[in-house]
Design a protein around this motif. Sequence first.
Motif, PDB file in Angstrom:
ATOM      1  N   SER A  46      37.485  45.345  33.223  1.00 21.60           N
ATOM      2  CA  SER A  46      37.632  46.351  32.166  1.00 21.60           C
ATOM      3  C   SER A  46      36.390  47.238  32.110  1.00 21.60           C
ATOM      4  N   LYS A  47      36.608  48.535  32.026  1.00 17.52           N
ATOM      5  CA  LYS A  47      35.480  49.464  31.942  1.00 17.52           C
ATOM      6  C   LYS A  47      34.693  49.271  30.649  1.00 17.52           C
ATOM      7  N   SER A  48      35.354  48.786  29.609  1.00 18.79           N
ATOM      8  CA  SER A  48      34.676  48.606  28.322  1.00 18.79           C
ATOM      9  C   SER A  48      33.668  47.468  28.356  1.00 18.79           C
ATOM     10  N   GLU A  49      33.739  46.601  29.365  1.00 19.47           N
ATOM     11  CA  GLU A  49      32.822  45.468  29.431  1.00 19.47           C
ATOM     12  C   GLU A  49      31.402  45.908  29.796  1.00 19.47           C
ATOM     13  N   GLY A  50      31.271  46.980  30.555  1.00 19.03           N
ATOM     14  CA  GLY A  50      29.954  47.521  30.843  1.00 19.03           C
ATOM     15  C   GLY A  50      29.151  46.780  31.890  1.00 19.03           C
ATOM     16  N   PHE A  51      29.760  45.900  32.638  1.00 19.81           N
ATOM     17  CA  PHE A  51      29.064  45.133  33.670  1.00 19.81           C
ATOM     18  C   PHE A  51      29.754  45.351  35.019  1.00 19.81           C
ATOM     19  N   PRO A  52      28.999  45.305  36.106  1.00 20.70           N
ATOM     20  CA  PRO A  52      29.625  45.412  37.432  1.00 20.70           C
ATOM     21  C   PRO A  52      30.371  44.135  37.791  1.00 20.70           C
ATOM     22  N   SER A  53      31.152  44.208  38.844  1.00 22.19           N
ATOM     23  CA  SER A  53      31.886  43.032  39.312  1.00 22.19           C
ATOM     24  C   SER A  53      30.959  42.128  40.114  1.00 22.19           C
ATOM     25  N   ALA A  54      31.113  40.814  39.902  1.00 22.08           N
ATOM     26  CA  ALA A  54      30.360  39.828  40.679  1.00 22.08           C
ATOM     27  C   ALA A  54      31.251  39.101  41.670  1.00 22.08           C
ATOM     28  N   THR A  55      32.514  39.507  41.744  1.00 26.91           N
ATOM     29  CA  THR A  55      33.521  38.809  42.541  1.00 26.91           C
ATOM     30  C   THR A  55      33.979  39.710  43.674  1.00 26.91           C
ATOM     31  N   PHE A  56      33.845  39.230  44.941  1.00 28.27           N
ATOM     32  CA  PHE A  56      34.124  40.060  46.106  1.00 28.27           C
ATOM     33  C   PHE A  56      34.998  39.293  47.104  1.00 28.27           C
ATOM     34  N   PRO A  57      36.317  39.499  47.055  1.00 30.19           N
ATOM     35  CA  PRO A  57      37.186  38.865  48.056  1.00 30.19           C
ATOM     36  C   PRO A  57      36.852  39.378  49.450  1.00 30.19           C
ATOM     37  N   ARG A  58      36.862  38.500  50.426  1.00 34.27           N
ATOM     38  CA  ARG A  58      36.548  38.901  51.798  1.00 34.27           C
ATOM     39  C   ARG A  58      37.770  39.516  52.468  1.00 34.27           C
ATOM     40  N   SER A  59      37.528  40.603  53.174  1.00 34.50           N
ATOM     41  CA  SER A  59      38.606  41.208  53.963  1.00 34.50           C
ATOM     42  C   SER A  59      38.713  40.563  55.328  1.00 34.50           C
ATOM     43  N   SER A  60      37.606  39.956  55.791  1.00 39.13           N
ATOM     44  CA  SER A  60      37.572  39.375  57.134  1.00 39.13           C
ATOM     45  C   SER A  60      38.041  37.929  57.178  1.00 39.13           C
ATOM     46  N   GLN A  61      38.126  37.269  56.039  1.00 37.83           N
ATOM     47  CA  GLN A  61      38.535  35.862  56.007  1.00 37.83           C
ATOM     48  C   GLN A  61      39.448  35.645  54.807  1.00 37.83           C
ATOM     49  N   LYS A  62      40.697  35.351  55.102  1.00 38.82           N
ATOM     50  CA  LYS A  62      41.719  35.254  54.068  1.00 38.82           C
ATOM     51  C   LYS A  62      41.413  34.122  53.090  1.00 38.82           C
ATOM     52  N   ASN A  63      41.659  34.403  51.796  1.00 40.37           N
ATOM     53  CA  ASN A  63      41.552  33.395  50.739  1.00 40.37           C
ATOM     54  C   ASN A  63      40.125  32.915  50.496  1.00 40.37           C
ATOM     55  N   VAL A  64      39.126  33.681  50.927  1.00 41.43           N
ATOM     56  CA  VAL A  64      37.722  33.366  50.647  1.00 41.43           C
ATOM     57  C   VAL A  64      37.156  34.452  49.740  1.00 41.43           C
ATOM     58  N   VAL A  65      36.416  34.043  48.708  1.00 38.24           N
ATOM     59  CA  VAL A  65      35.813  34.997  47.785  1.00 38.24           C
ATOM     60  C   VAL A  65      34.321  34.700  47.672  1.00 38.24           C
ATOM     61  N   ASP A  66      33.518  35.754  47.679  1.00 39.62           N
ATOM     62  CA  ASP A  66      32.064  35.642  47.498  1.00 39.62           C
ATOM     63  C   ASP A  66      31.708  35.986  46.060  1.00 39.62           C
ATOM     64  N   ILE A  67      30.802  35.209  45.479  1.00 41.21           N
ATOM     65  CA  ILE A  67      30.295  35.456  44.135  1.00 41.21           C
ATOM     66  C   ILE A  67      28.804  35.733  44.241  1.00 41.21           C
ATOM     67  N   ARG A  81      21.690  35.620  44.294  1.00 39.93           N
ATOM     68  CA  ARG A  81      22.157  34.314  44.732  1.00 39.93           C
ATOM     69  C   ARG A  81      23.654  34.397  44.973  1.00 39.93           C
ATOM     70  N   SER A  82      24.062  33.921  46.133  1.00 46.68           N
ATOM     71  CA  SER A  82      25.461  34.074  46.528  1.00 46.68           C
ATOM     72  C   SER A  82      26.103  32.720  46.792  1.00 46.68           C
ATOM     73  N   ASN A  83      27.380  32.623  46.436  1.00 42.35           N
ATOM     74  CA  ASN A  83      28.203  31.449  46.735  1.00 42.35           C
ATOM     75  C   ASN A  83      29.539  31.923  47.251  1.00 42.35           C
ATOM     76  N   ASP A  84      30.157  31.122  48.106  1.00 38.32           N
ATOM     77  CA  ASP A  84      31.506  31.463  48.559  1.00 38.32           C
ATOM     78  C   ASP A  84      32.443  30.290  48.289  1.00 38.32           C
ATOM     79  N   TYR A  85      33.719  30.621  48.072  1.00 42.60           N
ATOM     80  CA  TYR A  85      34.727  29.624  47.729  1.00 42.60           C
ATOM     81  C   TYR A  85      36.013  29.952  48.491  1.00 42.60           C
TER      82      TYR A  85
END
Length: 450
Positions: A46-67, A81-85
């Motif tokens: 939501s634009k009203s939240e005022g914060f950027p996204s911290a969640t980045f789904p990978r295009s190169s690896q299906k069903n993996v998301v970077d935080i 600091r980054s984590n992937d799931y």
Amino acid sequence: MEQFYLENNLKYQSLVGALDPCPKPRISNGMPGPTMVVSVRIRPLSKSEGFPSATFPRSSQKNVVDIHDLYNHPRGTPILRSNDYQVDRLFHSDSTTEEIYEDLVAGLVLFAWNGGIGTLFAYGQTGSGKTFTISRLEELVAETLMNGNLEGEREIYVTIIDLAGNAAFDLLGDREPISLLEDSCGITQMVGAVEHPVLDVEDMKALVERATSFRRTAPTLKNSASSRSHAICRIRIRNMEDGPDGLLYLIDLAGSEGARDVAAHGADRMRETRQINISLSVLKDCIRRKAQADTTTSLNRGKPGQKLPHIPFRQSALTRVLKHVFDPAGARACRTVVIACVNPSLADVGPTKNTLRFAEMLRVLPTTNETSADRKSAMHWTNAQLKEWIRANCGTPAILDSVVAPRESGAHLFNLSSTEIEYRCQKCPGVKQEQAKAFRSKLWQMYIIS
């Protein structure tokens, strides 16, 4: 913490923009279970939240998301600091509920229509879109059951109850209290809850709307109408051709909350939050141990006397109702779909990581012949083999093999205490307690199979 994120917004976006667009491929530590599919839905930012996204789904690896999280380093310079799931299905912020239905739920409805027990539940932080998702899925389920395209003659009955702590209420009976009791066959019955026949789609929608009006909600920091209880919609599909009745459970779980969310709560709201988090914790334990039981069964297929993990489903009303999902000795065929809903905002990165960590732990371990043989021999690994495994499973930031296992063989490392292993992990630069516990959990899984 929110003020820290706001003050360093540009710094965060700069650090994220400088990352490698093609990160190192994640080595999967799980796979879809035989009876359970684990998915994640990222709600739109939501634009009203005022914060950027911290969640980045990978295009190169299906069903993996970077935080990507911004850490307030004691030296004064914020670092990333980054984590992937990885999960079985990942639905991006532009995915529709209809797409989720076709991918995950349509097969579950057909399974229940043919006499199975299907269970769908949405889990996640308060305000992550669980109720929004479940409400639309209930409409789509009703349309599928009532459009006349499924083979066979069936009658549809609906029961909707509310669980607040260990108390249960009939949402279609003016919120009258009911009892959850086991019958002589060990099946949990909703004593006092009335089954309502459904004749068409409009009937189903009217029942859901009526139940929603009686559901327990209250304002919280994250949501002005937060669900303070678990809503369970049970659809019984009566087979008119002498076959078994099918059951379909659609469950909208109460939102999990952290310390930041409950800081402004009063005593009653704190008590509710404690009850919610306890029931969700028991649910996590039950599902995780069911996944371990599925893994043990597949690895030891045909071997007598195998010992399965204890599943504590009697510890909460929620898991007693869902006993059929967890019971390894259950006689009825069951399938389960988990939808973990997350908020992509940087301000909610902590709860998002908790939700993704929970979802990832529900996936069973790989059971291919090669992997099974490797893991069975883990107790006999040399130091070199153990270090190779650590490097492949170290996560980000890296857990160093030279620190965790400088000289130990597999057998020696498995004999160390959990505290010692986590202590060694945290000696590595940037590694915190959460990552150390997750790594130690992987070692524990290796020990169980070995």
